[in-house]
Design a protein around this motif. Structure first.
Motif, short mmCIF file in Angstrom:
data_model
loop_
_atom_site.label_atom_id
_atom_site.label_comp_id
_atom_site.label_asym_id
_atom_site.label_seq_id
_atom_site.Cartn_x
_atom_site.Cartn_y
_atom_site.Cartn_z
N ARG A 1 1.04 -1.22 0.06
CA ARG A 1 0.07 0.22 -0.33
C ARG A 1 0.98 0.88 0.27
NH1 ARG A 1 -2.71 -0.66 4.45
NH2 ARG A 1 -3.90 -2.17 3.70
N ALA A 2 0.54 1.97 -0.92
CA ALA A 2 1.15 3.05 -1.25
C ALA A 2 0.64 4.29 -1.17
CB ALA A 2 2.63 2.95 -2.55
N VAL A 3 1.06 5.51 -0.88
CA VAL A 3 0.38 6.94 -1.24
C VAL A 3 1.52 7.60 -1.55
CG1 VAL A 3 -0.42 8.86 0.10
CG2 VAL A 3 -0.99 6.91 1.46
N VAL A 4 1.10 8.26 -3.08
CA VAL A 4 1.88 9.13 -3.92
C VAL A 4 1.24 10.88 -2.85
CG1 VAL A 4 3.35 9.70 -5.97
CG2 VAL A 4 2.21 7.42 -5.21
N PRO B 1 -7.93 16.02 6.66
CA PRO B 1 -9.18 14.59 6.71
C PRO B 1 -7.88 13.45 5.83
CG PRO B 1 -9.81 16.84 5.67
CD PRO B 1 -8.47 16.94 5.92
N TYR B 2 -7.14 13.45 5.52
CA TYR B 2 -6.10 12.56 4.31
C TYR B 2 -5.24 11.99 5.30
CZ TYR B 2 -9.30 15.09 0.96
OH TYR B 2 -9.77 15.52 0.33
N ARG B 3 -5.07 12.35 6.68
CA ARG B 3 -4.21 11.48 7.62
C ARG B 3 -4.79 10.70 7.93
NH1 ARG B 3 -3.30 14.48 13.10
NH2 ARG B 3 -2.29 16.37 11.48
N GLN B 4 -5.41 10.30 7.97
CA GLN B 4 -5.47 8.47 8.03
C GLN B 4 -4.97 7.83 6.84
OE1 GLN B 4 -9.54 7.21 9.26
NE2 GLN B 4 -9.21 4.69 9.25
N ILE B 5 -4.95 8.40 5.35
CA ILE B 5 -4.86 7.55 3.84
C ILE B 5 -3.19 6.89 4.45
CG2 ILE B 5 -4.23 7.92 2.02
CD1 ILE B 5 -6.99 9.07 1.94
N LEU B 6 -2.66 7.74 5.07
CA LEU B 6 -0.98 8.51 5.36
C LEU B 6 -0.57 7.12 6.37
CD1 LEU B 6 0.13 11.95 5.62
CD2 LEU B 6 0.15 10.05 2.91
N ASP B 7 -1.02 7.23 7.68
CA ASP B 7 -1.50 6.42 8.57
C ASP B 7 -1.67 4.59 7.89
OD1 ASP B 7 -0.98 8.60 10.54
OD2 ASP B 7 -2.50 8.61 10.96
N GLU B 8 -2.17 4.87 6.83
CA GLU B 8 -3.11 3.79 6.28
C GLU B 8 -1.04 3.09 5.52
OE1 GLU B 8 -6.33 3.53 5.15
OE2 GLU B 8 -7.53 3.45 7.85
#
Length: 511
Positions: free
Chosen positions: A48-51, A114-121
Motif C-alpha cells: 500500500r503506497a501513498v504518493v 482529513p487525509y491523515r488516515q490515508i498516510l497512517d495506513e
C-alpha cells in the motif's frame, strides 16, 4: 563519483531533449520506472503506497510511479497538492493515465488533515512534491504536507531529492522530508552528500534514465570521494621499491607545550608511507621529540632558548629542506610575532611542495598576501572553518553556508590548494576543481586530528602524488581510518593517535 547541482542536471535534461531527440515524456517514464523498481526491491512485502505529488515534473515522476506500482499489484492513492487545472505538460499526460478514483486533489492550506488516515495506513509514502529546482523556503500546503509525512512514522521514498532540500547546497529550506531512501536520476546532486541534506536522504540510489554517457561525462561537477574513488587514486607499489622511492618529507613544527602536535604530524607521515621523515623543532625541545618519534629523524633548530622558532632558525631550515620532496609547517608552532614572520619567510622562499597548517595558517591570516609571493607551485592550506574565517575575513557562519564556493574562490584567487575541514571536507584546486570527502565521523572532533591530516598530505606529496589527488586521498584516508577506529572502539573517546595507528590498515583496505 561526480555530483552536480540541480541547475546542471536540468541543463543535461534539456540537452538530451534538444540534441538527442529523447522526449521529456520518455525521460519522465524512465525516471518513474527506476523509482518504482527501487521501491519494490526495497520494500518487497509492502502493498500500500501513498504518493504525495506536486504540480511540476517531480509530481509527474510521482504519477508514473503510482501507475507502475498499481500495475504491479499495489494499492496506491495519489494526493496532488494542486488543482487539476494547474498541471500541464508531461506531468499532465501522466496524471491522465491514472485511475481518477485513486486521485485526491488538495491545493488549499489546511486541506490535508482529513487525509491523515490515508498516510497512517500506508506501508510506503512516496515524496514527489518539489524536486531539485527548489530555491525558496517551503510554505503553505507544501510545508503542511511535509510535516504530515514526517509525522506519519512511515518509511518515505523521496523522488530525486527530499522535498525541502536545496539540491545545490544541502540547505534545509524551511522544512524538509526525512526519507528512508532517495532515488535520484542520472547523477547525484550536491545536496545528497553534504550536510544537512545528506541526513535527510536515507540511502541514496542513482538510476539511469537514458542520458547518454557523453552528456553526463561532459557535465560540470564536483568529485565525491568514496572508497571506490579513493581506491582508483591509490598508487600501487612496485615489489622491488626501496625507501628512496617514497619520498623524504620535512615537517617544521613544535613549541613549548605543543610537542604532541609535532610528533603526531611526523608519525602520521611515517604511517602514511613516507620513505623518510625529518622533524625540525626548537632545539630545547629536541630531547622530547627524540622520545616521541622513533622512525622520524629530528633536526634541532636554533630557538634562542625560548622554546619556539623565530628568524634565527631560518638559515638552518633552508639547509634542512635541501633534497626534501615535501615540506609542512605549522603544527604546534605557537602564534607569536617572531614565529609568524618565520612562516611567511618560508612561504616566500621554499620551492618544494608545501603544506601550511595550524599556527602556519594563523601567521598567514595576518598577511594573506604573502601567498602572492610564494615560490612553490604547490602550496596546500588545511584550515578548519575558524581558520578559514580568519584567512578570508568572513564569519564562520558565512564559511559554513557556502563551503564549496568559499574554498574554490580562495583557491583560485591565491593559486593554492585548500582543504576546508569539517563534516564533508572540501578540497579545492587553483584550476577550479572541487572535491567533497565521503569518509569520517564525529569521533574526529578532538585535538590532534588536524596534525594527523597534515602528516598524511605531506607524505603523499612527497611520494609524488599529483597535488589535487594527494589532497583528495589524504582526506579520505584520514576519515576512513577514523571510521575503522569507530567500528572497533566507538566514536566517543577516539584519539588522533588511534587514527594515526590505523592508517596502514586504511591503505590496505583500499589496495
Amino acid at each position: 563519483m561526480k555530483i552536480v547541482t540541480g541547475e546542471t542536471m536540468q541543463g543535461l535534461d534539456r540537452r538530451v531533449i534538444d540534441e538527442f531527440g529523447i522526449p521529456g515524456l520518455q525521460l519522465m517514464e524512465n525516471a518513474g520506472r527506476g523509482c518504482a523498481v527501487a521501491i519494490t526491491e526495497a520494500f518487497p512485502a509492502a502493498a500500500r503506497a501513498v504518493v504525495v505529488a506536486g504540480k511540476g515534473n517531480n509530481g509527474g515522476d510521482g504519477y508514473v510511479i503510482a501507475r507502475l506500482l498499481r500495475e504491479s499489484g499495489w494499492e496506491v492513492r495519489t494526493i496532488v497538492l494542486a488543482a487539476r487545472a494547474e498541471i500541464g505538460g508531461d506531468a499532465l499526460t501522466n496524471l491522465q493515465r491514472l485511475n481518477p478514483e485513486s486521485l485526491i486533489f488538495s491545493p488549499a492550506p489546511g486541506g490535508l488533515l482529513p487525509y491523515r488516515q490515508i498516510l497512517d495506513e500506508a506501508t510506503v509514502i512516496v515524496d514527489s512534491l518539489l524536486g531539485t529546482g527548489l530555491k525558496n523556503p517551503v510554505s503553505a500546503v507544501y510545508a503542511e504536507a511535509i510535516t504530515l509525512i514526517n509525522g506519519s512514522g512511515k518509511p518515505v521514498v523521496a523522488v530525486d531529492i527530499p522535498s525541502g532540500i536545496a539540491a545545490g547546497s544541502g540547505e534545509v529550506l524551511g522544512v524538509a522530508v526525512r526519507a528512508a531512501m532517495t532515488v535520484t536520476f542520472g547523477l547525484a546532486k550536491i545536496g545528497h552528500v553534504v550536510y544537512p541534506g545528506c541526513e535527510y536522504c536515507g540511502s541514496l540510489k542513482i538510476v539511469d534514465i537514458g542520458i547518454p554517457a557523453e552528456v553526463s561525462s561532459s557535465a560540470e561537477g564536483v568529485d565525491f570521494v568514496d572508497s571506490v574513488t579513493a581506491s582508483r587514486l591509490l598508487i600501487r607499489r612496485e615489489r622491488r621499491a626501496h625507501k628512496g622511492a617514497f619520498g623524504h618529507c620535512l615537517i617544521i613544527a613544535g613549541s613549548t607545550g605543543k610537542t604532541g602536535a609535532a610528533a603526531m604530524a611526523a608519525n602520521s607521515a611515517v604511517r602514511a608511507g613516507s620513505g623518510l621523515v625529518s622533524l625540525a623543532v626548537p632545539v630545547v625541545l629536541n630531547p622530547i621529540l627524540e622520545v616521541k618519534t622513533t622512525e622520524a629523524m629530528t633536526i634541532p633548530l636554533p630557538d634562542d632558548g625560548q622554546g619556539f622558532l623565530g628568524s634565527t632558525a631560518l638559515p638552518a631550515i633552508v639547509g634542512a629542506w635541501e633534497g626534501k620532496d615535501s615540506i609542512a609547517i605549522g603544527p604546534g608552532m605557537s602564534w607569536n610575532t617572531a614565529t609568524a614572520e618565520l612562516v611567511r619567510q618560508v612561504i616566500r622562499l621554499v620551492t618544494a611542495p608545501l603544506v601550511v597548517d595550524a599556527d602556519g595558517l594563523n601567521a598567514l591570516s595576518e598577511e594573506v598576501e604573502a601567498l602572492a609571493n610564494k615560490k612553490s607551485p604547490t602550496v596546500v592550506l588545511t584550515p578548519h572553518p575558524g581558520e578559514m574565517a580568519r584567512l578570508t575575513g568572513a564569519s564562520i557562519a558565512e564559511i559554513e553556508a557556502d563551503r564549496l564556493g568559499v574554498a574554490r574562490a580562495f583557491s583560485v584567487r591565491y593559486g593554492v590548494y585548500v582543504i576546508l575541514k569539517g563534516a564533508r571536507t572540501v578540497v579545492a584546486a587553483p584550476d577550479g576543481r572541487l572535491s567533497i570527502n565521503g569518509s569520517g565521523n564525529p569521533g574526529m572532533a578532538s585535538g590532534g586530528m588536524g596534525d594527523v591530516l597534515t602528516g598524511i598530505v605531506t607524505s603523499l606529496l612527497g611520494q609524488g602524488y599529483e597535488p589535487f589527488t594527494a589532497c583528495q586521498l589524504a582526506v579520505f584516508i584520514h576519515g576512513y581510518a577514523a571510521d575503522l577506529v569507530a567500528g572497533e572502539k566507538g566514536e566517543i573517546g577516539m584519539s588522533a593517535v588511534d587514527v594515526q595507528e590505523h592508517l596502514p590498515v586504511a591503505f590496505r583496505s583500499l589496495n
